[in-house]
Design a protein around this motif. Structure first.
Motif, short mmCIF file in Angstrom:
data_model
loop_
_atom_site.label_atom_id
_atom_site.label_comp_id
_atom_site.label_asym_id
_atom_site.label_seq_id
_atom_site.Cartn_x
_atom_site.Cartn_y
_atom_site.Cartn_z
N ALA A 39 -27.28 8.96 -54.48
CA ALA A 39 -28.65 8.55 -54.16
C ALA A 39 -29.62 9.65 -54.58
O ALA A 39 -29.23 10.80 -54.77
CB ALA A 39 -28.77 8.30 -52.66
N THR A 40 -30.88 9.27 -54.71
CA THR A 40 -31.94 10.26 -54.94
C THR A 40 -32.82 10.31 -53.68
O THR A 40 -32.39 9.91 -52.61
CB THR A 40 -32.76 9.89 -56.19
OG1 THR A 40 -33.20 8.56 -56.03
CG2 THR A 40 -31.92 10.02 -57.44
N GLY A 41 -34.04 10.82 -53.82
CA GLY A 41 -34.92 10.91 -52.65
C GLY A 41 -34.73 12.23 -51.93
O GLY A 41 -33.93 13.07 -52.34
N SER A 42 -35.45 12.40 -50.83
CA SER A 42 -35.41 13.70 -50.14
C SER A 42 -34.11 13.91 -49.36
O SER A 42 -33.65 15.05 -49.21
CB SER A 42 -36.62 13.83 -49.21
OG SER A 42 -36.63 12.77 -48.28
N PRO A 44 -30.75 13.47 -49.80
CA PRO A 44 -29.56 14.18 -50.30
C PRO A 44 -29.83 15.54 -50.95
O PRO A 44 -28.89 16.17 -51.41
CB PRO A 44 -28.98 13.19 -51.33
CG PRO A 44 -30.13 12.39 -51.80
CD PRO A 44 -31.17 12.40 -50.71
N LEU A 70 -27.56 5.06 -57.69
CA LEU A 70 -27.94 3.77 -57.12
C LEU A 70 -29.04 3.07 -57.89
O LEU A 70 -29.02 1.84 -58.02
CB LEU A 70 -28.47 3.98 -55.70
CG LEU A 70 -27.46 4.22 -54.60
CD1 LEU A 70 -28.19 4.72 -53.35
CD2 LEU A 70 -26.71 2.93 -54.29
N TYR A 84 -35.49 9.36 -61.97
CA TYR A 84 -34.32 9.76 -61.20
C TYR A 84 -33.30 10.48 -62.09
O TYR A 84 -32.48 11.26 -61.60
CB TYR A 84 -33.71 8.55 -60.49
CG TYR A 84 -34.49 8.11 -59.26
CD1 TYR A 84 -35.44 8.95 -58.68
CD2 TYR A 84 -34.27 6.87 -58.69
CE1 TYR A 84 -36.14 8.55 -57.54
CE2 TYR A 84 -34.96 6.47 -57.55
CZ TYR A 84 -35.90 7.31 -56.99
OH TYR A 84 -36.57 6.91 -55.86
N GLY A 140 -34.28 3.57 -46.32
CA GLY A 140 -35.74 3.44 -46.31
C GLY A 140 -36.23 3.15 -44.89
O GLY A 140 -35.46 2.67 -44.05
N ILE A 145 -31.27 -0.01 -48.62
CA ILE A 145 -30.24 0.90 -49.16
C ILE A 145 -30.24 0.68 -50.67
O ILE A 145 -30.31 -0.44 -51.13
CB ILE A 145 -28.84 0.66 -48.53
CG1 ILE A 145 -28.46 -0.82 -48.51
CG2 ILE A 145 -28.78 1.26 -47.13
CD1 ILE A 145 -27.04 -1.10 -47.99
N GLY A 146 -30.18 1.79 -51.44
CA GLY A 146 -30.57 1.67 -52.83
C GLY A 146 -32.00 1.13 -52.78
O GLY A 146 -32.77 1.49 -51.89
N PHE A 147 -32.34 0.27 -53.72
CA PHE A 147 -33.63 -0.43 -53.56
C PHE A 147 -33.40 -1.89 -53.21
O PHE A 147 -34.14 -2.78 -53.62
CB PHE A 147 -34.50 -0.25 -54.80
CG PHE A 147 -35.22 1.07 -54.84
CD1 PHE A 147 -35.88 1.56 -53.71
CD2 PHE A 147 -35.26 1.83 -55.99
CE1 PHE A 147 -36.55 2.78 -53.74
CE2 PHE A 147 -35.92 3.05 -56.03
CZ PHE A 147 -36.57 3.53 -54.90
C1 F6R Z 1 -32.78 6.50 -53.61
C2 F6R Z 1 -32.53 5.31 -52.78
C3 F6R Z 1 -33.37 5.03 -51.56
C4 F6R Z 1 -33.59 6.26 -50.67
C5 F6R Z 1 -34.45 5.89 -49.47
C6 F6R Z 1 -34.72 7.09 -48.58
O1 F6R Z 1 -31.84 6.56 -54.66
O2 F6R Z 1 -31.66 4.57 -53.09
O3 F6R Z 1 -32.74 4.02 -50.82
O4 F6R Z 1 -32.35 6.74 -50.26
O5 F6R Z 1 -35.66 5.35 -49.91
O6 F6R Z 1 -35.50 8.02 -49.28
P1 F6R Z 1 -35.74 9.47 -48.69
O7 F6R Z 1 -34.42 10.17 -48.67
O8 F6R Z 1 -36.68 10.12 -49.67
O9 F6R Z 1 -36.31 9.30 -47.32
#
Ligand code: F6R
Length: 248
Positions: A39-42, A44, A70, A84, A140, A145-147
Motif C-alpha cells: 500500500a501507499t499513503g502515510s 506504511p 494496490l 505512487y 480510508g 481498502i485499496g481504492f
Molecule cells: C493506498 C491505499 C489507500 C490508503 C488509505 C489510507 O495505496 O490503498 O487505501 O491505504 O487511503 O491512507 P493513509 O495511510 O494515508 O491514511
C-alpha cells in the motif's frame, strides 16, 4: 479479525517489519519467492523505513521478493511527484535490493481503452506469481481498502474507479487543492485482496478510530469495504492506541 494494539506507530511498524522479514527469510530458505501486496499513503511509511533499515543494517535481502501495489491514480505520469510509483521508489524500492522486474504498480499512463486489458493482466501476473503471500493495507476514513470505495462488491475485480469525495479531500493536501486532485484511480479489486494468504491492515491515530470500530465490530457491509476482512482466514489489524480507542 485479530487486533493488536501498540503504544505508538513506530513500535507497531517495527513488529510488522519483523513479520515480513521472517516471511521473506522462510521463503528464502525454501528457495521460493515471497509475494508482497503493498500500500501507499502515510500509514506504511514507518514500516517501509524499518524494512530499509533491516536491509542496510541487518542484511535483509529482497532478491526473492515480488511486489504488487494496490493502486495508482489515473491519469498519472510515473515521474510525477504525486505518483505512487515515485512514492514507492522513494520510500522503499530505491533503498533495497529488489529486482526492478519484480515490482508491479498499476499503470496510470494507459489510454482509457487499454485499462480493462491491463487490469486482467495485473490479476494474471499475481496468479502466475503464486498469489499474494502477505497483503499490507491501510484504511480510508470511509472504510476503503485499496481504492475500493464504499459500495464496492466483495468479488470486485481490478478496475478503474471513481474516488469518493472524502478520499479526494484527504488527498487534496498533497495535490495543492481539490481541483488538482485526481477523480479516478486503478485499484486491485476486493476479490484479489481477499485471496491473499495473509492480510495486515495498519491504522494510526484518532481519525481512524471510528472506522476501525465499524470495520471490526459491526456487521459485514459493502458500505465499509474493510468489513469484508471479517471473512478472511488470517487477518491482523495493527493499531496504535488512538486508532484502537473506539473498540469495545
Ligand atoms: C493506498 C491505499 C489507500 C490508503 C488509505 C489510507 O495505496 O490503498 O487505501 O491505504 O487511503 O491512507 P493513509 O495511510 O494515508 O491514511
Amino acid at each position: 479479525i485479530n487486533t493488536h494494539v501498540f503504544d505508538n506507530s513506530a513500535n507497531a511498524s517495527k513488529a510488522v517489519a519483523q513479520q515480513i522479514a521472517a516471511l521473506i527469510k522462510e521463503k528464502q530458505s525454501q528457495n521460493k519467492t515471497c509475494v508482497l501486496g503493498l500500500a501507499t499513503g502515510s500509514s506504511p511509511k514507518s514500516l517501509y523505513a524499518e524494512l530499509v533499515r533491516l536491509h542496510r543494517e541487518e542484511q535483509l535481502s529482497f532478491k526473492n521478493v515480488i511486489t504488487f501495489n494496490l493502486d495508482e491514480y489515473y491519469p498519472m505520469k510515473a515521474e510525477s511527484i504525486h505518483s505512487y510509483v515515485r512514492f514507492m521508489n522513494e520510500q522503499l524500492f530505491d533503498h533495497i535490493d529488489i529486482l526492478k522486474v519484480n515490482i508491479h504498480i498499476p499503470d496510470g499512463t494507459l489510454a482509457k481503452n487499454e485499462i480493462a486489458g491491463f487490469c486482467t493482466q495485473y490479476e494474471d501476473q499475481i496468479e502466475k506469481a503464486g498469489g499474494i503471500d502477505l497483503q499490507i493495507l491501510g484504511i480510508g476514513g470511509n472504510g476503503h481498502i485499496g481504492f475500493n470505495e464504499s459500495g464496492s462488491l466483495q468479488n470486485s475485480k481490478t478496475r478503474l474507479v471513481a474516488l469518493d469525495h472524502s478520499t479526494r479531500i484527504a488527498a487534496s493536501k498533497e495535490f495543492e487543492g481539490l481541483k488538482h486532485t485526481p477523480r479516478t484511480a486503478i485499484t486491485l479489486g476486493v476479490h484479489k485482496i481477499m485471496e491473499a494468504k495473509r492480510v495486515i491492515l495498519l491504522a494510526w491515530g484518532e481519525s481512524k478510530s471510528a472506522i476501525i470500530a465499524k470495520a471490526v465490530e459491526e456487521g459485514l457491509t459493502n458500505l465499509v469495504p474493510a468489513s469484508f476482512l471479517q471473512e478472511h482466514q488470517h487477518v491482523d489489524f495493527v493499531l496504535d492506541k488512538e486508532a484502537a480507542s473506539k473498540l469495545t
